[in-house]
Design an enzyme around this catalytic site. Structure first.
Site, PDB file in Angstrom:
ATOM      1  N   LYS A   1      -3.731  -9.993 -11.369  1.00 52.65           N
ATOM      2  CA  LYS A   1      -2.411  -9.571 -12.434  1.00 52.65           C
ATOM      3  C   LYS A   1      -1.162  -8.862 -11.222  1.00 52.65           C
ATOM      4  CE  LYS A   1      -0.985  -5.488 -13.035  1.00 52.65           C
ATOM      5  NZ  LYS A   1       0.977  -5.674 -12.364  1.00 52.65           N
TER       6      LYS A   1
ATOM      7  N   GLU B   1      -5.483   0.458  -1.547  1.00 52.14           N
ATOM      8  CA  GLU B   1      -5.132   0.655  -0.172  1.00 52.14           C
ATOM      9  C   GLU B   1      -3.586   1.306  -0.885  1.00 52.14           C
ATOM     10  OE1 GLU B   1      -3.724   0.622   2.387  1.00 52.14           O
ATOM     11  OE2 GLU B   1      -4.981  -0.407   2.379  1.00 52.14           O
TER      12      GLU B   1
ATOM     13  N   CYS C   1       4.148  -0.275   3.035  1.00 50.03           N
ATOM     14  CA  CYS C   1       2.939   1.424   2.928  1.00 50.03           C
ATOM     15  C   CYS C   1       3.371   2.017   4.201  1.00 50.03           C
ATOM     16  CB  CYS C   1       1.422   0.844   2.473  1.00 50.03           C
ATOM     17  SG  CYS C   1       1.768  -0.365   0.790  1.00 50.03           S
TER      18      CYS C   1
ATOM     19  N   GLU D   1       6.120  10.192   0.073  1.00 48.91           N
ATOM     20  CA  GLU D   1       6.371   9.041   0.130  1.00 48.91           C
ATOM     21  C   GLU D   1       7.303   8.765  -0.782  1.00 48.91           C
ATOM     22  OE1 GLU D   1       3.680   5.428  -0.939  1.00 48.91           O
ATOM     23  OE2 GLU D   1       3.832   4.402   0.529  1.00 48.91           O
TER      24      GLU D   1
HETATM   25  C1  UN1 Z   1       2.409  -2.334   3.699  1.00 47.22           C
HETATM   26  O1  UN1 Z   1       2.806  -2.284   4.299  1.00 47.22           O
HETATM   27  O2  UN1 Z   1       3.032  -2.214   2.375  1.00 47.22           O
HETATM   28  O3  UN1 Z   1       1.789  -4.610   8.510  1.00 47.22           O
HETATM   29  C2  UN1 Z   1       2.087  -4.287   4.104  1.00 47.22           C
HETATM   30  C3  UN1 Z   1       2.923  -5.078   7.975  1.00 47.22           C
HETATM   31  C4  UN1 Z   1       2.138  -5.854   6.974  1.00 47.22           C
HETATM   32  C5  UN1 Z   1       1.552  -5.847   6.280  1.00 47.22           C
HETATM   33  C6  UN1 Z   1       2.518  -4.029   5.470  1.00 47.22           C
HETATM   34  N1  UN1 Z   1       1.456  -7.441   7.649  1.00 47.22           N
HETATM   35  O4  UN1 Z   1       3.779  -4.437   8.153  1.00 47.22           O
END
Ligand code: UN1
Length: 521
Positions: A196, A271, A305, A406
């Protein structure tokens, strides 16, 4: 030199792909066939840089659609699990070529549906290609172990086997890369999948699905069900025949998923959020640190993230850093990411923009100094999109809400500290633990930071973003439940380790009971 978000690489400033701005009615892919949702409902996918641009409509699917998808995936698992991994690797090998060929088109469409500039969306697609390349290699490895037995004429080994139907729920900020992190190792290990995609960035997974089908994967092994998390996501997590669930998204949704999956004892990878920090020591290369903070704070409009939304600076260089940081932020060019020279796109949605603006008000009220930005952009080229200025707060206290929560937007809090020890303390005094960076010329401080920062990723003299696809990706503390995506860890998550004992002695040898040592002849 590191690519700086303040200046888009010249040759990469504009998309070369000429895309006819068509609008299409997209469909689910269930049981090897394209189909509408059983509800008949659709939702619109619009360009966040210009909401008058309708990208397409996608199904708003139901529990019944999920049931059909899982049923088909379960049936396909019965034979897909027996396909030798090197055979599956050859499919991934073809997939690499197809993704490479279409890279510019995927990147263009991704920028159109989620906003980040074209040089970033090319990177997103490339991360998917790298993940496919890694899968090719794993097809010929998937190492098990052979270990000595405690008994003579007996052989011990482990092998990895697929698990079943994997339910994958993916986010909007890396609309192609993160689906590949989950889908590719799951399929390579011999599982089948029901995915999804995020409701606001469905087109990139639709593109990915088409590439997978063109590469020759059997259509039944992959099902795509579009729609809302509350309906489709929950139905996937709660379904009795999805023993594996992988989710990337917010902590709030992660907790919900965890509680739905726990009674069924599912294998769940989560995550979740981050509030990542960059530590700048008195001996740092300040220009490099500034470049990194611009890239990690405002790249992807701060919607990673791993974004560095906290910058913790030793007092000896604080003022100079702030001055340079603001000067660099002023150079960011905010706009539609498929246009020339754009270095920061819009926020992904009106809702996200409102969240950012609310947090900016909270920061001001709590006593942080708004040193740069802070407003919605509404000029002629921005009026139809969800644009927020890159925003810098200084004089931030570690416990302020803008320093702790966040935001997932282009808002960076700068925190001044007395010394290195205090910097580490402030960095760790937070519920999350995904990424961190330290800028210093002192190797001892660098290694101490690597040891002491409570994060799954630590960068020395580099930005908090930019993880490579073949390395473990994931966080400590409230960022997740300890699993890692990327690299070899993902293959462990998507497979079951089985131990096998082969006794060829011809007698019953009892482990822990019979102490049999062959006699000297
Ligand atoms: C994310 O931060 O949501 O390390 C993923 C990075 C990317 C993946 C980020 N390769 O910034």
């Amino acid at each position: 030199m590191s690519p700086s978000a303040a200046k888009a690489p010249k040759k990469e400033g504009k998309s070369t792909y000429k895309f006819p701005h068509d609008t299409k009615k997209y469909q689910n892919f269930i049981a090897g066939k394209w189909c509408d949702s059983s509800s008949g409902e659709v939702s619109e996918n619009r360009n966040p840089a210009n909401v008058t641009d309708l990208v397409g409509t996608f199904p708003r699917s139901t529990k019944e659609d999920v049931d059909r998808a899982v049923k088909s995936a379960k049936k396909a698992f019965a034979w897909w699990r027996l396909v030798p991994p090197p055979h599956r690797a050859k499919m991934f090998y073809r997939l690499v070529d197809i993704m490479q060929k279409n890279k510019e088109m995927y990147a263009f469409q991704m920028t159109r549906e989620m906003g980040k500039p074209i040089f970033e969306t090319r990177g997103d697609v490339q991360e998917g290609i790298d993940t496919a390349l890694y899968a090719c290699g794993e097809g010929y490895r998937m190492f098990g172990k052979t270990v000595p037995s405690e008994l003579p004429s007996k052989f011990n080994m482990t092998t990895r086997f697929p698990i079943g139907v994997c339910g994958l729920v993916t986010p909007w900020n890396f609309p192609m890369a993160i689906p590949t992190w989950k889908m590719f190792p799951a399929l390579m290990c011999g599982n089948t999948v029901v995915i999804k995609p995020a409701e606001i960035t469905p087109l990139s997974v639709w593109n990915l699905l088409n590439a997978v089908l063109e590469a020759g994967f059997p259509p039944e092994v992959i099902n795509v069900v579009f729609g809302a998390g509350s309906k489709v996501g929950n139905a996937i997590v709660e379904h009795p025949d999805t023993p594996v669930v992988s989710f990337t998204g917010s902590c709030a949704v992660g907790r919900k998923i965890g509680s739905l999956a726990a009674p069924k004892l599912k294998r769940v990878s989560m995550e979740l959020g981050g509030k990542n920090c960059t530590l700048i020591c008195n001996d740092a290369n300040l220009d490099l640190a500034v470049d990194a903070c611009i890239w990690a704070g405002f790249g992807t409009t701060g919607q990673r993230c791993t974004a560095s939304s906290r910058v913790i600076v030793e007092e000896g260089v604080h003022d100079e850093f702030v001055e340079k940081f603001i000067k660099a932020a002023k150079k960011l060019k905010v706009g539609y990411g498929n246009d020339e020279g754009i270095t920061m796109g819009p926020t992904v949605s009106e809702e996200q923009m409102k969240t950012d603006l609310e947090y900016i008000e909270i920061g001001k009220k709590d006593g942080a100094t708004l040193a740069f930005g802070g407003k919605r952009l509404t000029g002629p080229e921005h009026k139809n999109g969800w644009f927020v200025q890159p925003t810098i707060f200084t004089d931030c206290k570690p416990k302020m809400r803008t320093s702790q929560e966040e935001i997932f937007g282009p808002v960076v809090s700068v925190i001044k500290v007395k010394n290195y020890d205090q910097a580490i303390e402030v960095a760790n005094d937070i519920e999350f633990g995904l990424s961190s960076a330290v800028f210093t010329q002192d190797v001892n401080k660098a290694y101490r930071a690597f040891r002491d920062l409570e994060t799954g990723l630590t960068y020395i003299n580099s930005a908090t973003i930019g993880a490579e696809a073949h390395m473990p990706f994931g966080g400590m503390k409230g960022t997740g439940n300890g699993h890692r995506e990327g690299g070899w860890g993902a293959y462990e998550f998507y497979s079951e380790t089985k131990a096998c004992y082969v006794d060829w002695s011809g007698t019953l040898q009892r482990a822990q009971i019979d102490d049999i040592v062959p006699k000297k002849k």
